[in-house]
Design an enzyme around this catalytic site. Structure first.
Site, short mmCIF file in Angstrom:
data_model
loop_
_atom_site.label_atom_id
_atom_site.label_comp_id
_atom_site.label_asym_id
_atom_site.label_seq_id
_atom_site.Cartn_x
_atom_site.Cartn_y
_atom_site.Cartn_z
N ARG A 83 0.84 -1.22 0.00
CA ARG A 83 0.00 0.00 0.00
C ARG A 83 0.86 1.26 0.00
NH1 ARG A 83 -4.19 0.46 4.83
NH2 ARG A 83 -2.33 0.97 5.99
N LYS A 180 -2.65 6.83 0.80
CA LYS A 180 -2.40 7.13 2.23
C LYS A 180 -1.36 8.25 2.30
CE LYS A 180 -1.86 4.62 6.56
NZ LYS A 180 -2.88 5.33 7.31
N GLU A 213 -15.84 5.05 5.34
CA GLU A 213 -14.92 4.53 6.37
C GLU A 213 -14.94 5.50 7.55
OE1 GLU A 213 -10.86 4.59 4.90
OE2 GLU A 213 -11.28 6.39 3.75
C1 LIG Z 1 -8.49 6.45 6.50
C2 LIG Z 1 -8.13 5.08 6.97
N1 LIG Z 1 -8.96 4.06 6.71
C3 LIG Z 1 -8.68 2.81 7.12
C4 LIG Z 1 -7.51 2.52 7.82
C5 LIG Z 1 -7.22 1.11 8.26
O1 LIG Z 1 -6.05 0.62 7.68
P1 LIG Z 1 -5.15 -0.47 8.40
O2 LIG Z 1 -6.02 -1.64 8.64
O3 LIG Z 1 -4.09 -0.77 7.43
O4 LIG Z 1 -4.67 0.12 9.67
C6 LIG Z 1 -6.62 3.55 8.10
C7 LIG Z 1 -5.37 3.31 8.81
O5 LIG Z 1 -4.33 3.34 8.24
C8 LIG Z 1 -6.93 4.86 7.67
O6 LIG Z 1 -6.10 5.88 7.93
#
Ligand SMILES: Cc1ncc(COP(=O)(O)O)c(C=O)c1O
Length: 330
Positions: A83, A180, A213
């Site tokens: 990612r 991200k 989300e």
């Molecule tokens: C906006 C957002 N959605 C979802 C997630 C969940 O991602 P992860 O399971 O990789 O922590 C994160 C965390 O990084 C995030 O910042």
């Protein structure tokens, strides 16, 4: 040295002393920091700094990711790196090294921290050299790795469940949501808005009225007839934890605990009728949501399927196939 304005011009020693005083006023659990710009690892939080003209600092032109250290091993590092590199490409960031080199630096920085539990956050920045809109022509991309205490959430989130609200802030357009990047303003505002309303977090809804989300976590549901349902990842961040939970969840289908696993658009009205709702992310793992906009989810209590998914994930974090060893010196 005093100037005519009363502002002091500082020596390098003054700067270090003042940065150390800042950290003494506000102690932090930052154990080790690698910086390609510093050329190595520092363990004094006062020295964990980035030049102010780095494009990541003043234009938000950087990407990051976070992985967990569990029992002296790194959980699911390669999914997080996938990612990370995808986000760097979408952000037109030059890479400060090969994937193998950066991966090695992350593992070695964990070793330098000597920490067996905690979080690793790492960034690629566009680099310093100007205050322009595009990076400086000769900008050298930066790579940073921080080993820190991680985000801690109240135990009551698991025993009693969380409450969330639909945020009034618009969801990021898909390109920015799947990247991200260090620009988290909507996520920050959503979390602050939730706190102002006395609830634990917010939920983004997309323009079509489907669930998006949360601030730094994904959301998922168990329908009244027992289907585990997760929003599609085309307009939200593809959470590494959600992806792993989706891999693990079929074990619950085999045991007859849930009927099926689906990744699909989830209209808000359908979501509100869920039997269970949960937050999923590296820091929170899987936590039950018991109320959304003041209305109960299911019977308003943490549900068994959220707990079963958390157990599957915790087991995978302790002893699954996605753990990377760390060459600690002691
Ligand atoms: C906006 C957002 N959605 C979802 C997630 C969940 O991602 P992860 O399971 O990789 O922590 C994160 C965390 O990084 C995030 O910042």
């Amino acid at each position: 040295m005093a100037s005519t304005t009363g502002l002091r011009t500082l020596t390098p020693d003054d700067v270090v002393r003042n940065l150390q005083a800042l950290r003494q006023r506000q102690p932090v659990k930052y154990w080790a920091f690698y910086s390609s710009q510093l050329g190595g690892v520092v363990t004094d939080p006062a020295l964990m700094v980035v030049p102010f003209d780095d494009h990541m600092v003043h234009r938000g032109h950087g990407v990051f990711d976070t992985a967990a250290i569990v029992g002296g091993r790194i959980y699911d590092l390669d999914a997080h790196l996938d990612r990370f590199f995808r986000s760097a490409k979408l952000s037109k960031l030059a890479l400060p090294g090969t994937r193998d080199e950066l991966r090695r630096i992350i593992i070695d920085t964990v070793a330098a921290s000597a920490q067996r539990e905690g979080s690793i956050r790492y960034w690629i920045s566009a680099g310093p050299g100007s205050f322009g809109l595009a990076p400086a022509a000769d900008a050298q991309p930066g790579f940073f790795v921080m080993i820190f205490g991680g985000l801690a959430y109240p135990k009551a989130w698991y025993s009693e469940g969380l409450r969330v609200m639909t945020t009034t802030y618009p969801i990021k357009p898909p390109l920015y949501a799947v990247t991200k990047s260090t620009n988290y303003l909507p996520n920050v505002l959503m979390q602050m808005e939730a706190s102002e309303h006395g609830v634990d977090n917010g939920v983004f809804i997309d323009e079509a009225g489907n669930v998006g989300e949360s601030s730094n976590m994904n959301v998922a549901f168990v329908t009244a007839d027992g289907v585990f349902r997760h929003p599609k990842f085309d307009h939200i961040l593809s959470g590494c934890t959600s992806l792993r939970v989706l891999d693990l969840a079929p074990a619950l289908v085999e045991r007859g605990v849930i009927k099926a696993v689906e990744v699909c658009d989830i209209p808000v009205a359908e979501a509100r009728a869920a039997r269970e709702m949960g937050l999923i992310g590296s820091s929170v793992k899987v936590a039950p949501i018991v109320a959304w906009d003041g209305r109960p989810i299911g019977d308003g209590k943490p549900g068994p399927i959220t707990a079963a998914l958390r157990e599957l994930l915790e087991e995978d974090m302790r002893s699954g196939s996605r753990l990377t060893g760390v060459p600690y010196a002691r």
